[in-house]
Design a protein around this motif. Structure first.
Motif, mmCIF file in Angstrom:
data_model
loop_
_atom_site.group_PDB
_atom_site.id
_atom_site.type_symbol
_atom_site.label_atom_id
_atom_site.label_comp_id
_atom_site.label_asym_id
_atom_site.label_seq_id
_atom_site.Cartn_x
_atom_site.Cartn_y
_atom_site.Cartn_z
ATOM 1 N N PHE A 1 -4.013 -16.217 62.879
ATOM 2 C CA PHE A 1 -4.740 -15.331 62.367
ATOM 3 C C PHE A 1 -5.095 -16.028 60.859
ATOM 4 O O PHE A 1 -6.230 -15.940 60.264
ATOM 5 N N THR A 2 -3.972 -16.069 60.338
ATOM 6 C CA THR A 2 -4.004 -16.863 58.896
ATOM 7 C C THR A 2 -5.024 -18.039 58.884
ATOM 8 O O THR A 2 -5.811 -18.050 57.798
ATOM 9 N N LEU A 3 -4.690 -18.997 59.783
ATOM 10 C CA LEU A 3 -5.499 -20.257 59.743
ATOM 11 C C LEU A 3 -7.012 -19.940 60.020
ATOM 12 O O LEU A 3 -7.801 -20.276 59.285
ATOM 13 N N LEU A 4 -7.260 -18.835 60.797
ATOM 14 C CA LEU A 4 -8.674 -18.399 61.074
ATOM 15 C C LEU A 4 -9.400 -17.771 59.944
ATOM 16 O O LEU A 4 -10.421 -18.071 59.571
ATOM 17 N N MET A 5 -8.602 -17.031 59.069
ATOM 18 C CA MET A 5 -9.083 -16.484 57.988
ATOM 19 C C MET A 5 -9.339 -17.797 56.789
ATOM 20 O O MET A 5 -10.483 -17.659 56.186
ATOM 21 N N LEU A 6 -8.380 -18.640 56.973
ATOM 22 C CA LEU A 6 -8.466 -19.529 55.846
ATOM 23 C C LEU A 6 -9.679 -20.363 56.172
ATOM 24 O O LEU A 6 -10.769 -20.768 55.233
ATOM 25 N N ALA A 7 -9.899 -20.658 57.797
ATOM 26 C CA ALA A 7 -11.308 -21.361 58.050
ATOM 27 C C ALA A 7 -12.507 -20.549 57.789
ATOM 28 O O ALA A 7 -13.541 -21.120 57.311
ATOM 29 N N VAL B 1 -6.014 -4.771 73.670
ATOM 30 C CA VAL B 1 -5.237 -5.751 73.897
ATOM 31 C C VAL B 1 -4.256 -5.838 73.012
ATOM 32 O O VAL B 1 -4.040 -5.841 71.777
ATOM 33 N N SER B 2 -2.856 -5.731 73.526
ATOM 34 C CA SER B 2 -1.665 -5.589 72.756
ATOM 35 C C SER B 2 -1.337 -6.671 71.816
ATOM 36 O O SER B 2 -0.797 -6.315 70.889
ATOM 37 N N ARG B 3 -1.844 -7.806 72.049
ATOM 38 C CA ARG B 3 -1.374 -9.158 71.385
ATOM 39 C C ARG B 3 -2.268 -8.896 69.967
ATOM 40 O O ARG B 3 -1.710 -9.000 68.917
ATOM 41 N N LEU B 4 -3.615 -8.683 70.226
ATOM 42 C CA LEU B 4 -4.160 -8.255 68.811
ATOM 43 C C LEU B 4 -3.803 -7.271 68.040
ATOM 44 O O LEU B 4 -3.614 -7.093 66.857
ATOM 45 N N ARG B 5 -3.077 -6.133 68.882
ATOM 46 C CA ARG B 5 -2.475 -5.002 68.110
ATOM 47 C C ARG B 5 -1.358 -5.305 67.252
ATOM 48 O O ARG B 5 -1.258 -4.736 66.268
ATOM 49 N N ASP B 6 -0.532 -6.182 67.778
ATOM 50 C CA ASP B 6 0.566 -6.766 66.979
ATOM 51 C C ASP B 6 0.169 -7.464 65.649
ATOM 52 O O ASP B 6 0.790 -7.468 64.908
ATOM 53 N N VAL B 7 -1.077 -8.158 65.799
ATOM 54 C CA VAL B 7 -1.570 -8.952 64.631
ATOM 55 C C VAL B 7 -2.076 -7.870 63.845
ATOM 56 O O VAL B 7 -1.774 -7.865 62.419
ATOM 57 N N ALA B 8 -2.731 -6.736 64.211
ATOM 58 C CA ALA B 8 -3.510 -5.937 63.455
ATOM 59 C C ALA B 8 -2.689 -5.021 62.646
ATOM 60 O O ALA B 8 -3.049 -4.628 61.640
ATOM 61 N N ASP B 9 -1.587 -4.501 63.259
ATOM 62 C CA ASP B 9 -0.745 -3.513 62.619
ATOM 63 C C ASP B 9 -0.483 -3.451 61.179
ATOM 64 O O ASP B 9 -0.780 -2.980 60.326
ATOM 65 N N PRO B 10 0.152 -4.862 61.148
ATOM 66 C CA PRO B 10 0.654 -5.080 59.588
ATOM 67 C C PRO B 10 -0.384 -5.222 58.676
ATOM 68 O O PRO B 10 -0.607 -4.695 57.523
ATOM 69 N N LEU B 11 -1.585 -5.866 59.394
ATOM 70 C CA LEU B 11 -3.046 -5.902 58.560
ATOM 71 C C LEU B 11 -3.322 -4.606 57.965
ATOM 72 O O LEU B 11 -3.679 -4.415 56.884
ATOM 73 N N GLN C 1 15.543 -11.077 75.684
ATOM 74 C CA GLN C 1 14.940 -12.167 75.817
ATOM 75 C C GLN C 1 13.565 -12.006 75.617
ATOM 76 O O GLN C 1 12.767 -12.777 74.931
ATOM 77 N N LYS C 2 13.116 -10.703 76.358
ATOM 78 C CA LYS C 2 11.417 -10.474 76.092
ATOM 79 C C LYS C 2 11.129 -10.149 74.811
ATOM 80 O O LYS C 2 10.232 -10.543 74.355
ATOM 81 N N LEU C 3 12.254 -9.494 74.164
ATOM 82 C CA LEU C 3 12.012 -8.994 72.854
ATOM 83 C C LEU C 3 11.542 -10.387 72.023
ATOM 84 O O LEU C 3 10.764 -10.713 71.007
ATOM 85 N N ALA C 4 12.563 -11.367 72.077
ATOM 86 C CA ALA C 4 12.548 -12.512 71.251
ATOM 87 C C ALA C 4 11.111 -13.264 71.795
ATOM 88 O O ALA C 4 10.670 -13.670 70.493
ATOM 89 N N VAL C 5 10.832 -13.355 73.012
ATOM 90 C CA VAL C 5 9.420 -14.005 73.319
ATOM 91 C C VAL C 5 8.465 -13.370 72.644
ATOM 92 O O VAL C 5 7.527 -13.844 72.121
ATOM 93 N N ARG C 6 8.444 -12.011 72.645
ATOM 94 C CA ARG C 6 7.383 -11.305 71.891
ATOM 95 C C ARG C 6 7.354 -11.565 70.485
ATOM 96 O O ARG C 6 6.170 -11.700 69.980
ATOM 97 N N ARG C 7 8.649 -11.698 69.879
ATOM 98 C CA ARG C 7 8.452 -11.751 68.416
ATOM 99 C C ARG C 7 7.816 -13.207 68.231
ATOM 100 O O ARG C 7 7.307 -13.240 67.204
ATOM 101 N N ARG C 8 8.096 -14.150 69.093
ATOM 102 C CA ARG C 8 7.849 -15.614 68.694
ATOM 103 C C ARG C 8 6.170 -15.416 69.059
ATOM 104 O O ARG C 8 5.461 -15.881 68.017
ATOM 105 N N VAL C 9 5.600 -14.965 70.167
ATOM 106 C CA VAL C 9 4.469 -14.716 70.207
ATOM 107 C C VAL C 9 3.636 -14.130 68.884
ATOM 108 O O VAL C 9 2.573 -14.621 68.263
ATOM 109 N N ARG C 10 4.366 -13.117 68.591
ATOM 110 C CA ARG C 10 3.825 -12.402 67.318
ATOM 111 C C ARG C 10 3.640 -13.184 65.987
ATOM 112 O O ARG C 10 2.655 -13.282 65.376
ATOM 113 N N ALA C 11 4.660 -14.054 65.938
ATOM 114 C CA ALA C 11 4.630 -14.712 64.736
ATOM 115 C C ALA C 11 3.597 -15.937 64.794
ATOM 116 O O ALA C 11 2.639 -16.098 63.900
ATOM 117 N N LEU C 12 3.374 -16.439 66.055
ATOM 118 C CA LEU C 12 2.351 -17.350 66.400
ATOM 119 C C LEU C 12 0.854 -16.987 66.177
ATOM 120 O O LEU C 12 0.265 -17.756 65.537
#
Lengths: 253, 268
Positions: free
Chosen positions: B26-32, A87-97, B10-21
Motif C-alpha cells: 500500500f505504501t509503495l502504491l501511494m508513493l507511485a 475483502v478482509s485483506r483490504l480491511r487489515d490495511v484500511a483499519d490503521p489508515l 501459526q495462522k496468526l503469524a501468517v496473517r500478521r506477515r500478510v498484513r505487513a506485506l
C-alpha cells in the motif's frame, strides 16, 4: 424528560444572558465596536446583506460546492466501505489508515490542490471529498458490521435477491451507523470548503468573510459570519435530532 | 488442544506477515501515485517523492526552516497544553456535576461542528496578529474534544467509584487525582489524541491565513512564490509528524485500556 427540559431551559438562559451581556457591553462602550459588533447589529447586518442580495452569489457557490463534495463523498465512501467490508485483506490495511486519517490535517493539502487544479471549484470539491469520505467509509463499515448474521440468514431463507436483501435487510439494519457517517461527512465537508474559501479563493462565503476582514468592513464580516454559523448550527441541529429519532425507532424494534 | 492452539498461532503469524506485506504494498502504491501526479504535472503542483526528500534534506540544514518550525512548535505546544489541562478539568467537573454536564454538552458539541475558521478574524481582532492569536485559535479547536471525551468517560464510570470517594471524604482535587483520572485514563488519552491533531490544525490554519512565521506560513509562501518543492516538503513534514504522534498516542491508549481491563481480574 423533565430533567432534559430543565437542562434545555438553563442552557437557553445561559446563552441568552451571554448575548445580552455582549449587547450591553457594546452599547455602553466596554467592548470596542471596532473589535466586536453588538449582536443586534450583527443580525441587522446579516438581514441587510441577505435582503440586498450581495451575498446571493457567494451563497450559491458555497452551498453548491458543499453539496457536490458531500454527495460524491457519500457515493465514494459507501463504495469503498462496502469493498473493504467484503475483502478482509483490504480491511487489515484500511483499519490503521482510517484510525489515523483524521489526525493528519487534511487541510494543508489545499494549497497543493490549488496548484494542481487551479483556483476554482475543483480544488474545493476535492478538499471537501478528502475530508468527508473517510467518515462515510467508517460509518459504512460499522453499519455493515452491525448487521446481525441472523438477518442475512433470514434473507437467504426467504430467497431474496441480493438487491432486495440490500434494500430490505442490510440498509435498514445499517442505517443508524450510516447516518452518523453522513452527519459527520456533511459537517467535515462544510468545514473544509469554507476553510478553503477563507484561506485561498476568489468566491464563496468564506472568501466574503476574509475579504471583509481584510478591507476592515466589520459589518459585512460579522453579517456573513453570523449567516455561516447559523446555517451550520441549524443543519447540524436538524441532523442531530433526526439521528436521535432513528436510534430511538431502532431501539423500539 | 495444544495442536489446535499451535495451528492457531501459526495462522496468526501468517496473517500478521500478510498484513505487513500488504501495508508495504500500500505504501509503495501511494508513493507511485505521488510520483505519477508529480511527473504528470511535471512538478508544477507537487514535486515527486525523491526530489521532495532531497529538497527536504537541504531544507533541514537551513536556519529559516528551523525558525519557522520553532514558531509553529511553540504555538502548538502552548495550545495543546492549554487545551489538555483546561479540557481535562472542565470535563471532570462537568462529568461529576451531571446537570451542568447536561446543560453544557450540546453547546460544546455544537461548537465542535461549526466551521471555526469563520471566527478567526474575531480572534485576530481580539488578540492582534501574532503568537497569542494562533494559540487561542489552536485552543478553540483542541479544547472541546478533550472536554467531551473526559466528560463522557466520567459519566460512564461505575457510580460506586465516585461514591467511594465521597465516603472516604476525598476533597474534589484528590477525587480527581486518585479516582477519576486513573479510571478514565484510556478515554483521556483518546481525547488527548484528538485534541493534539485539532490544535495542530488550528495553529496551522492560523498561520496559513495571516502570519509572518511558522510552517503554515512557509507552506502558503512556497505556493505564492511558485516554490513547489518547498510547499510539498512542508506538507510532507507535517503529515509525517502528525502520523507519528497519532500512532504513539494510539499505542499508549491501547496499553492503558488493556491495563484497566485487566485490573478487575487481578483483584479476584
Amino acid at each position: 424528560m423533565t430533567r432534559r427540559r430543565a437542562a434545555l431551559i438553563v442552557r437557553t438562559v445561559i446563552l441568552a444572558t451571554l448575548i445580552a451581556l455582549l449587547e450591553i457591553g457594546c452599547r455602553t462602550g466596554l467592548v470596542d465596536p471596532l473589535t466586536v459588533l453588538a449582536p443586534s447589529d450583527m443580525v441587522a447586518a446579516m438581514i441587510g446583506q441577505l435582503r440586498s442580495g450581495e451575498l446571493d452569489a457567494s451563497i450559491i457557490t458555497t452551498f453548491s460546492t458543499i453539496t457536490i463534495a458531500f454527495l460524491l463523498a457519500v457515493v465514494l465512501g459507501m463504495a469503498i466501505g462496502a469493498l473493504i467490508h467484503r475483502v478482509s485483506r483490504l480491511r487489515d490495511v484500511a483499519d490503521p489508515l482510517l484510525a489515523s486519517y483524521y489526525s493528519v490535517p487534511t487541510f494543508i493539502f489545499y494549497p497543493l490542490l490549488v496548484a494542481l487544479l487551479g483556483l476554482g471549484k475543483a480544488p474545493l470539491v476535492l478538499l471537501g471529498i478528502l475530508s468527508a469520505t473517510p467518515a462515510v467509509v467508517i460509518g459504512t463499515l460499522s453499519g455493515l458490521d452491525s448487521v446481525a448474521p441472523v438477518l442475512t440468514k433470514l434473507a437467504r431463507v426467504h430467497r431474496l435477491s441480493s438487491a432486495r436483501t440490500l434494500r430490505w435487510v442490510v440498509l435498514p439494519a445499517a442505517l443508524p451507523h450510516l447516518f452518523t457517517g453522513f452527519k459527520l461527512a456533511l459537517s467535515y465537508a462544510l468545514i473544509g470548503v469554507i476553510a478553503g474559501e477563507f484561506i485561498l479563493s476568489g468566491t464563496g462565503l468564506g472568501y466574503a468573510i476574509s475579504f471583509a476582514y481584510q478591507s476592515f468592513d466589520n459589518r459585512a464580516m460579522y453579517g456573513a459570519m453570523l449567516f455561516v454559523l447559523l446555517v451550520a448550527v441549524i443543519a447540524n441541529g436538524i441532523l442531530y435530532v433526526w439521528e436521535g429519532r432513528l436510534a430511538r425507532r431502532r431501539s423500539r424494534g | 488442544m495444544t495442536d489446535l492452539s499451535l495451528d492457531n498461532a501459526q495462522k496468526l503469524a501468517v496473517r500478521r506477515r500478510v498484513r505487513a506485506l500488504d501495508a508495504i504494498v500500500f505504501t509503495l502504491l501511494m508513493l507511485a501515485l505521488w510520483q505519477a501526479i508529480g511527473s504528470w504535472t511535471r512538478g508544477v503542483a507537487i514535486s515527486p517523492p525523491l526530489q521532495t526528500l532531497v529538497y527536504l534534506g537541504g531544507l533541514l540544514g537551513t536556519s529559516m526552516f528551523w525558525d519557522d518550525a520553532a514558531a509553529t512548535l511553540e504555538a502548538f505546544l502552548l495550545a495543546f497544553v492549554l487545551s489538555a489541562l483546561i479540557g481535562l478539568v472542565l470535563g471532570l467537573l462537568l462529568g461529576i456535576r451531571r446537570f451542568a454536564g447536561e446543560v453544557a454538552e450540546p453547546i460544546l458539541a455544537g461548537f465542535y461542528t461549526i466551521p471555526k475558521v469563520t471566527l478567526y478574524p474575531v480572534v485576530l481582532l481580539l488578540f492582534g496578529l501574532g503568537m497569542s492569536a494562533k494559540v487561542a485559535f489552536g485552543v478553540m479547536h483542541g479544547l472541546v474534544p478533550m472536554t467531551l471525551f473526559t466528560l463522557g468517560a466520567v459519566r460512564n464510570l461505575p457510580p460506586v467509584l465516585v461514591r467511594t470517594a465521597r465516603v472516604l471524604r476525598l476533597s474534589p482535587g484528590r477525587t480527581m487525582r486518585w479516582v477519576l483520572v486513573p479510571a478514565c485514563l484510556p478515554d483521556i488519552v483518546n481525547g488527548l489524541r484528538i485534541s493534539f491533531s485539532l490544535s495542530l490544525l488550528g495553529v496551522l490554519i492560523g498561520e496559513m491565513f495571516s502570519s509572518q512565521r511558522g510552517l503554515g506560513f512557509l507552506l502558503v509562501n512556497g505556493m505564492a512564490q511558485n516554490n513547489v518543492p518547498l510547499s510539498t516538503a512542508v506538507v510532507t513534514v507535517i503529515v509525517m509528524i502528525a502520523i507519528a504522534a497519532n500512532a504513539l498516542m494510539l499505542r499508549v491508549g491501547r496499553r492503558f485500556a488493556r491495563r484497566t481491563d485487566e485490573q478487575p481480574d487481578r483483584q479476584r
